[in-house]
Design an enzyme around this catalytic site. Structure first.
Site, PDB file in Angstrom:
ATOM      1  N   SER A  77     -24.497   2.528   6.854  1.00 58.27           N
ATOM      2  CA  SER A  77     -25.237   3.314   6.040  1.00 58.27           C
ATOM      3  C   SER A  77     -25.401   4.803   6.113  1.00 58.27           C
ATOM      4  O   SER A  77     -26.044   5.199   7.426  1.00 58.27           O
ATOM      5  CB  SER A  77     -26.691   2.501   5.646  1.00 58.27           C
ATOM      6  OG  SER A  77     -27.449   3.129   4.922  1.00 58.27           O
ATOM      7  N   ARG A  78     -25.223   5.802   5.268  1.00 61.35           N
ATOM      8  CA  ARG A  78     -25.763   6.981   5.298  1.00 61.35           C
ATOM      9  C   ARG A  78     -27.055   7.589   4.991  1.00 61.35           C
ATOM     10  O   ARG A  78     -27.581   8.620   5.076  1.00 61.35           O
ATOM     11  CB  ARG A  78     -24.676   7.823   4.574  1.00 61.35           C
ATOM     12  CG  ARG A  78     -23.221   7.910   5.134  1.00 61.35           C
ATOM     13  CD  ARG A  78     -23.278   8.153   6.374  1.00 61.35           C
ATOM     14  NE  ARG A  78     -22.020   8.349   7.025  1.00 61.35           N
ATOM     15  CZ  ARG A  78     -21.052   7.272   7.712  1.00 61.35           C
ATOM     16  NH1 ARG A  78     -21.368   6.071   7.556  1.00 61.35           N
ATOM     17  NH2 ARG A  78     -20.034   7.743   8.036  1.00 61.35           N
ATOM     18  N   LYS A  88     -29.121  -7.239  -2.432  1.00 61.37           N
ATOM     19  CA  LYS A  88     -29.543  -6.457  -3.668  1.00 61.37           C
ATOM     20  C   LYS A  88     -30.020  -7.373  -4.592  1.00 61.37           C
ATOM     21  O   LYS A  88     -30.919  -7.036  -5.572  1.00 61.37           O
ATOM     22  CB  LYS A  88     -28.560  -5.503  -4.343  1.00 61.37           C
ATOM     23  CG  LYS A  88     -27.933  -4.390  -3.544  1.00 61.37           C
ATOM     24  CD  LYS A  88     -26.993  -3.562  -4.213  1.00 61.37           C
ATOM     25  CE  LYS A  88     -26.852  -2.224  -3.338  1.00 61.37           C
ATOM     26  NZ  LYS A  88     -25.946  -1.388  -3.975  1.00 61.37           N
ATOM     27  N   ASP A  91     -28.470   3.091  -8.820  1.00 60.20           N
ATOM     28  CA  ASP A  91     -26.537   3.376  -8.665  1.00 60.20           C
ATOM     29  C   ASP A  91     -26.280   4.134  -9.841  1.00 60.20           C
ATOM     30  O   ASP A  91     -25.376   5.065  -9.747  1.00 60.20           O
ATOM     31  CB  ASP A  91     -26.117   2.006  -8.156  1.00 60.20           C
ATOM     32  CG  ASP A  91     -26.316   1.814  -6.642  1.00 60.20           C
ATOM     33  OD1 ASP A  91     -26.397   2.647  -5.802  1.00 60.20           O
ATOM     34  OD2 ASP A  91     -25.981   0.391  -6.329  1.00 60.20           O
TER      35      ASP A  91
HETATM   36  N1  LIG Z   1     -20.907   5.927  -4.244  1.00 61.62           N
HETATM   37  C1  LIG Z   1     -21.913   5.049  -4.026  1.00 61.62           C
HETATM   38  O1  LIG Z   1     -23.237   5.530  -3.892  1.00 61.62           O
HETATM   39  C2  LIG Z   1     -21.776   3.644  -4.182  1.00 61.62           C
HETATM   40  C3  LIG Z   1     -22.691   2.830  -4.589  1.00 61.62           C
HETATM   41  C4  LIG Z   1     -22.281   1.276  -4.475  1.00 61.62           C
HETATM   42  C5  LIG Z   1     -21.090   1.087  -4.046  1.00 61.62           C
HETATM   43  N2  LIG Z   1     -20.255   1.894  -3.713  1.00 61.62           N
HETATM   44  C6  LIG Z   1     -18.753   1.158  -3.246  1.00 61.62           C
HETATM   45  O2  LIG Z   1     -18.165   0.662  -4.422  1.00 61.62           O
HETATM   46  C7  LIG Z   1     -17.285  -0.311  -3.966  1.00 61.62           C
HETATM   47  C8  LIG Z   1     -17.764  -1.697  -4.700  1.00 61.62           C
HETATM   48  O3  LIG Z   1     -18.944  -2.157  -4.259  1.00 61.62           O
HETATM   49  P1  LIG Z   1     -19.775  -3.688  -4.959  1.00 61.62           P
HETATM   50  O4  LIG Z   1     -20.990  -3.490  -4.214  1.00 61.62           O
HETATM   51  O5  LIG Z   1     -19.621  -3.511  -6.418  1.00 61.62           O
HETATM   52  O6  LIG Z   1     -18.681  -4.777  -4.309  1.00 61.62           O
HETATM   53  P2  LIG Z   1     -18.567  -6.143  -4.815  1.00 61.62           P
HETATM   54  O7  LIG Z   1     -19.581  -6.642  -5.653  1.00 61.62           O
HETATM   55  O8  LIG Z   1     -17.852  -6.791  -3.587  1.00 61.62           O
HETATM   56  O9  LIG Z   1     -17.200  -5.928  -5.647  1.00 61.62           O
HETATM   57  C9  LIG Z   1     -15.843  -5.594  -5.260  1.00 61.62           C
HETATM   58  C10 LIG Z   1     -14.938  -5.324  -6.310  1.00 61.62           C
HETATM   59  O10 LIG Z   1     -13.703  -4.791  -5.843  1.00 61.62           O
HETATM   60  C11 LIG Z   1     -12.543  -5.757  -6.219  1.00 61.62           C
HETATM   61  N3  LIG Z   1     -11.438  -5.839  -5.230  1.00 61.62           N
HETATM   62  C12 LIG Z   1     -11.675  -6.115  -4.007  1.00 61.62           C
HETATM   63  N4  LIG Z   1     -10.614  -6.249  -3.363  1.00 61.62           N
HETATM   64  C13 LIG Z   1      -9.587  -6.081  -4.252  1.00 61.62           C
HETATM   65  C14 LIG Z   1      -8.136  -6.147  -4.234  1.00 61.62           C
HETATM   66  N5  LIG Z   1      -7.499  -6.349  -3.139  1.00 61.62           N
HETATM   67  N6  LIG Z   1      -7.608  -6.056  -5.344  1.00 61.62           N
HETATM   68  C15 LIG Z   1      -8.139  -5.729  -6.685  1.00 61.62           C
HETATM   69  N7  LIG Z   1      -9.677  -5.794  -6.690  1.00 61.62           N
HETATM   70  C16 LIG Z   1     -10.115  -5.886  -5.505  1.00 61.62           C
HETATM   71  C17 LIG Z   1     -13.298  -7.160  -6.707  1.00 61.62           C
HETATM   72  O11 LIG Z   1     -12.452  -7.748  -7.462  1.00 61.62           O
HETATM   73  P3  LIG Z   1     -12.633  -9.312  -7.546  1.00 61.62           P
HETATM   74  O12 LIG Z   1     -13.916  -9.624  -8.429  1.00 61.62           O
HETATM   75  O13 LIG Z   1     -11.427  -9.692  -8.092  1.00 61.62           O
HETATM   76  O14 LIG Z   1     -12.845  -9.750  -6.033  1.00 61.62           O
HETATM   77  C18 LIG Z   1     -14.738  -6.549  -7.114  1.00 61.62           C
HETATM   78  O15 LIG Z   1     -14.448  -5.952  -8.616  1.00 61.62           O
HETATM   79  C19 LIG Z   1     -17.394  -0.433  -2.564  1.00 61.62           C
HETATM   80  O16 LIG Z   1     -16.383   0.329  -1.836  1.00 61.62           O
HETATM   81  C20 LIG Z   1     -18.845   0.459  -2.115  1.00 61.62           C
HETATM   82  O17 LIG Z   1     -18.609   1.111  -1.050  1.00 61.62           O
HETATM   83  C21 LIG Z   1     -20.365   3.270  -3.570  1.00 61.62           C
END
Ligand SMILES: NC(=O)c1ccc[n+]([C@@H]2O[C@H](COP(=O)([O-])OP(=O)(O)OC[C@H]3O[C@@H](n4cnc5c(N)ncnc54)[C@H](OP(=O)(O)O)[C@@H]3O)[C@@H](O)[C@H]2O)c1
Length: 288
Positions: free
Chosen positions: A29-30, A80, A117
């Site tokens: 975490s940052r 969360k 978010d």
């Molecule tokens: N910038 C920011 O402030 C911020 C905030 C929150 C999150 N994020 C980033 O957003 C990303 C997602 O976070 P999350 O919390 O939503 O995670 P999550 O609930 O685990 O969702 C992951 C998503 O990625 C897809 N995915 C994973 N592996 C895949 C693959 N090989 N091919 C196609 N789709 C794939 C999943 O699809 P399936 O449903 O098919 O598994 C799902 O839609 C992370 O990288 C996180 O670091 C950034």
């Protein structure tokens, strides 16, 4: 950040205002870097700490922090939804996201939950001067937790939103939770790109150390005005953003969302509305 800001010591007296981030794991975490930077910059008597807490210990940890006088905490993966359940009062953003990333312990003993978010993503777009017109259509790649909060925030801004996800059932679940959301099949989105004016990657594809760090889909069908955003922030320029830049499209990286989502918690816990500026961005970027 100026040399004066870096030189400022952190003030932590016996009256320090305390907050932190609950996660498992939490080392990536940052948030501690960011919040402690703001605490020094604004001369706030306070501290912000990483709190590695296993899922089974989440409730005990939250109640313990509250009993110890903390002002609240950020909540990251995998807590969360548990944070959503433990909150006594959920604001509109939390209800729409079905999750909570910011807990505030109010003086009356109530725990308030927010999901910042999605608003953080919208604020980062606005800060970059990329305001899509109200009738714009957005396509989100992914249907996970981040997708839901971003989709809800974009809908709340008046945009028409569609999602596409490798696991179609998950996209359909999301569409049930957020009425009005369209679902596009995963194998068809590249061909349909021409109908959208905003593309947002909310999957972990393209992330360093993620399932496919080289994810670089075709943008051949994109319109000239398409804005391409990626909420992944490591690396800063993901292969998707590189592809968009080489096609001459406007792009937005994920760091701004990370910084903007943090503002509400800081303001509630420490009483200062912090600025997200180039200095903040540079300071956090240096920690990667
Ligand atoms: N910038 C920011 O402030 C911020 C905030 C929150 C999150 N994020 C980033 O957003 C990303 C997602 O976070 P999350 O919390 O939503 O995670 P999550 O609930 O685990 O969702 C992951 C998503 O990625 C897809 N995915 C994973 N592996 C895949 C693959 N090989 N091919 C196609 N789709 C794939 C999943 O699809 P399936 O449903 O098919 O598994 C799902 O839609 C992370 O990288 C996180 O670091 C950034």
């Amino acid at each position: 950040m100026t040399a004066t800001d870096t030189a400022k010591p952190q003030i932590i007296t016996g009256k320090a205002k305390l907050a932190g981030v609950l996660g498992w794991p939490v080392a990536h975490s940052r948030s501690p870097v960011l919040h402690n930077y703001w605490l020094r910059r604004y001369g706030v008597d306070g501290a912000y700490v990483p709190l590695p807490v296993e899922p089974d210990a989440f409730v005990a940890a939250v109640l313990g922090l509250q009993a110890a006088g903390f002002r609240g905490a950020n909540v990251t993966i995998p807590h969360k939804e548990a944070a959503f359940k433990i909150a006594d009062v959920l604001d509109h953003s939390a209800q729409r996201a079905g999750a909570v990333n910011t807990l505030v312990f109010e003086d009356d003993g109530k725990i308030h939950g927010y999901s910042t978010d999605g608003a953080g993503f919208v604020a980062s777009m606005e800060a970059a001067g990329l305001n899509p017109p109200k009738q714009a259509q957005a396509l989100l790649l992914g249907a996970g937790g981040a997708a839901r909060s971003v989709a809800a925030a974009l809908q709340d801004c008046g945009l028409r939103v569609a999602v596409t996800n490798r696991t179609q059932g998950r996209a359909e679940e999301l569409a049930k939770a957020l009425p009005g959301l369209d679902v596009v099949p995963w194998n068809a989105w590249e061909q349909r790109l021409g109908t959208f004016s905003l593309l947002v990657n909310t999957t972990s594809l393209g992330m360093e150390g993620g399932p496919d760090a080289a994810f670089r889909p075709s943008l051949a069908h994109a319109g000239k005005e398409l804005v391409v955003a990626d909420i992944v922030y490591v690396p800063r320029i993901t292969p998707l953003l590189a592809e968009a830049q080489s096609a001459g499209l406007h792009t937005l990286g994920g760091l701004g969302m990370l910084l903007h989502q943090a503002r509400l918690g800081f303001q509630k816990w420490y009483g200062v509305n912090p600025e997200v500026d180039a200095a903040t961005e540079a300071f956090v970027q240096e920690s990667f």
